[in-house]
Design a protein around this motif. Structure first.
Motif, short mmCIF file in Angstrom:
data_model
loop_
_atom_site.label_atom_id
_atom_site.label_comp_id
_atom_site.label_asym_id
_atom_site.label_seq_id
_atom_site.Cartn_x
_atom_site.Cartn_y
_atom_site.Cartn_z
N LEU A 70 0.82 -1.21 0.00
CA LEU A 70 0.00 0.00 0.00
C LEU A 70 0.86 1.27 0.00
CD1 LEU A 70 -2.69 -0.92 2.70
CD2 LEU A 70 -2.98 -0.92 0.21
N PRO A 71 0.59 2.20 -0.94
CA PRO A 71 1.29 3.49 -0.89
C PRO A 71 0.77 4.31 0.31
CG PRO A 71 -0.42 3.53 -2.57
CD PRO A 71 -0.39 2.13 -2.02
N PRO A 72 1.50 5.38 0.70
CA PRO A 72 1.12 6.14 1.90
C PRO A 72 -0.35 6.57 1.92
CG PRO A 72 3.21 6.94 1.06
CD PRO A 72 2.73 5.90 0.09
N ASN A 73 -0.85 7.05 0.77
CA ASN A 73 -2.22 7.58 0.77
C ASN A 73 -3.28 6.49 0.90
OD1 ASN A 73 -1.95 6.49 -1.74
ND2 ASN A 73 -2.53 8.32 -2.89
N ARG A 74 -2.87 5.22 0.84
CA ARG A 74 -3.86 4.16 1.03
C ARG A 74 -3.65 3.40 2.34
NH1 ARG A 74 -4.46 0.44 -3.43
NH2 ARG A 74 -6.19 -0.22 -2.13
N ARG A 75 -2.75 3.93 3.18
CA ARG A 75 -2.52 3.26 4.47
C ARG A 75 -3.42 3.81 5.56
NH1 ARG A 75 3.80 1.35 5.04
NH2 ARG A 75 3.88 0.53 2.92
N ASP A 76 -4.16 4.88 5.23
CA ASP A 76 -5.10 5.40 6.20
C ASP A 76 -4.41 5.92 7.46
OD1 ASP A 76 -7.68 6.00 6.35
OD2 ASP A 76 -8.41 3.98 6.80
N ILE A 77 -3.32 6.68 7.24
CA ILE A 77 -2.60 7.25 8.37
C ILE A 77 -2.70 8.77 8.31
CG2 ILE A 77 -0.90 5.40 8.76
CD1 ILE A 77 0.61 7.97 6.91
N GLY A 78 -2.62 9.39 9.48
CA GLY A 78 -2.51 10.85 9.54
C GLY A 78 -1.13 11.16 10.06
N MET A 79 -0.42 12.08 9.37
CA MET A 79 0.96 12.31 9.78
C MET A 79 1.19 13.79 10.06
SD MET A 79 4.28 10.51 8.92
CE MET A 79 5.92 11.12 9.29
N VAL A 80 1.92 14.08 11.14
CA VAL A 80 2.29 15.46 11.47
C VAL A 80 3.81 15.54 11.50
CG1 VAL A 80 2.17 17.31 13.18
CG2 VAL A 80 0.20 15.82 12.82
N PHE A 81 4.36 16.49 10.76
CA PHE A 81 5.81 16.66 10.69
C PHE A 81 6.25 17.82 11.58
CE2 PHE A 81 4.24 14.99 6.70
CZ PHE A 81 5.09 13.93 6.43
N GLN A 82 7.52 17.78 11.94
CA GLN A 82 8.10 18.85 12.75
C GLN A 82 7.92 20.22 12.08
OE1 GLN A 82 12.12 18.05 13.89
NE2 GLN A 82 12.59 20.18 14.30
N SER A 83 8.07 20.24 10.75
CA SER A 83 7.99 21.50 10.02
C SER A 83 6.54 21.89 9.68
CB SER A 83 8.75 21.35 8.71
OG SER A 83 8.19 20.28 7.97
N TYR A 84 5.57 21.11 10.12
CA TYR A 84 4.14 21.29 9.86
C TYR A 84 3.76 21.02 8.40
CZ TYR A 84 4.92 24.02 14.11
OH TYR A 84 5.34 24.44 15.33
N ALA A 85 4.59 21.51 7.44
CA ALA A 85 4.33 21.28 6.01
C ALA A 85 2.91 21.67 5.60
CB ALA A 85 4.63 19.81 5.65
N LEU A 86 2.44 22.83 6.06
CA LEU A 86 1.11 23.32 5.65
C LEU A 86 1.20 23.87 4.23
CD1 LEU A 86 0.15 25.20 8.94
CD2 LEU A 86 -0.47 22.87 8.25
#
Ligand SMILES: Nc1ncnc2c1ncn2[C@@H]1O[C@H](COP(=O)(O)OP(=O)(O)OP(=O)(O)O)[C@@H](O)[C@H]1O
Ligand SMILES: [Mg+2]
Length: 350
Positions: A70-86
């Motif tokens: 499964l690629p990241p967008n199909r793993r059903d995860i929510g991710m928060v990075f140190q840099s926020y990446a908004l």
């Protein structure tokens, strides 16, 4: 809710082994921190779980299902990075809606989801602002909201508080643990701040050099660290030289502070180091019976606590903590008493 099982995961970059045969089993709804010094492989482990990297060997299972394909967008995860990446060109609400639009959700549904999560992270008044017009703490909450709005199975956070000042960091710690408990989402949190990991986690994975050194509840890790390196990394540690004797079925450690029964990990007779946490020692007057006398070498005052470094007769130094400002001065003679059982052996003395 989802459980996460990692089996013998290894990832190499050229000749660097970023993580080496890491195995973990994380329960449904659990809050687990990956804790360790810089470069020990925390982010690599998280990125492998998220699917941003591919493991050389090993498996990752969500609820028993191997997610390798499964690629990241199909793993059903929510991710928060140190840099926020908004996304800088999108408002707060648009940042949140983006992931749902990608999933082709109906606009009315998107609006209600976004509204719900904005409420959760207390950002309703900021919904139409751009990220550059937000404080660091607010940006951090947008990042968290964006991870949660897709209602993921697993929340992954990589040092999300590292860019915040100390006061805000404390507030956000509480905010995140509160939110996590309310939502009940399985959460893996990366930090190199031991106090943060202790305060937030159900269990902590201590990592050194790409390997899991210990996995346990904060209390286990603090009270019974598996080895010197962990004992020093987590909190303050005194190591006292001791000799061990075995008699009448009891194993005793003799330190300069007196003999104590060793309740665990007692080796055969001989010299060992034992771990004594600062709060297991109490200060007394130097002339009280039964105390070991020492002298105050240095004082570290932090408001709620005062830490004294005390030099013992043989030259050994120990840390003792008292609540509040304390009354001792440098050079004062004091008595020391071991207040708490047990002692833990922490390896052979050098
Ligand atoms: N893309 C990469 N290419 C080469 N080496 C890498 C790469 N990513 C990580 N590494 C190496 O793998 C090891 C683990 O890195 P990782 O980023 O997982 O550490 P970390 O525990 O997150 O550290 P920090 O606390 O500094 O963020 C380090 O030695 C690092 O240099
Ligand atoms: Mg990292």
């Amino acid at each position: 809710m989802t459980n996460v099982v990692i089996e013998a995961l290894t990832k190499r970059y050229g000749t660097t082994t970023a993580i080496d045969s890491v195995s973990l089993s994380i329960g449904e709804g659990e809050f687990v921190s990956l804790l360790g010094p810089s470069g020990c492989g925390k982010s690599t482990t998280l990125r492998l779980i998220a699917g941003f990297e591919t493991a050389d060997t090993g498996r990752i299972l969500f609820d028993g299902e191997d997610v390798a394909h499964l690629p990241p967008n199909r793993r059903d995860i929510g991710m928060v990075f140190q840099s926020y990446a908004l996304f800088p060109h999108m408002t707060v609400a648009q940042n949140l809606a983006f992931g749902l639009e990608m999933r082709k959700m109906l606009p009315a549904m998107i609006r209600s989801r976004v509204a719900k999560v904005l409420e959760m992270v207390r950002l309703v008044p900021e919904a139409d602002r751009y990220p550059r017009a937000l404080s660091g703490g607010q940006q951090q909450r947008v990042a968290l909201a964006r991870a949660l709005v897709i209602e993921p199975r697993i929340l992954l956070l990589d040092e999300p508080l590292a860019n915040l000042d100390a006061k805000l960091r404390d507030e956000m710690r509480e905010f995140i643990t509160d939110l996590q408990r309310r939502v009940g989402i399985t959460t893996i949190y990366v930090t190199h701040d031991q106090a943060e990991a202790m305060a937030m986690s159900d269990r902590i994975v201590v990592m050194f050099k790409g390997e899991v050194a210990q996995f346990g509840a904060p209390r286990d890790i603090y009270e019974r660290p598996q080895g010197l390196e962990i004992a020093t990394f987590i909190g303050q540690a005194n190591f006292l030289q001791a000799s061990v004797t075995n008699a009448d079925g009891r194993t005793m450690a003799h330190t300069v502070l007196g003999a104590r029964e060793l309740l665990q990990d007692a080796p055969a007779e001989g010299p060992v180091s034992v771990l004594v946490r600062p709060e297991a020692l109490t200060l007394a007057n130097a002339d009280e019976p039964g105390v070991v006398s020492g002298s105050i070498d240095s004082i570290h005052y932090s408001g709620s606590l005062t830490e004294y470094r005390v030099r013992l007769p043989g030259g050994e130094m120990v840390s003792v903590q008292v609540v509040g400002p304390g009354r001792q001065e440098r050079g004062d003679a004091v008595g020391l008493r071991l207040a708490a059982d047990p002692l833990w052996t922490i390896g052979r003395a050098a």
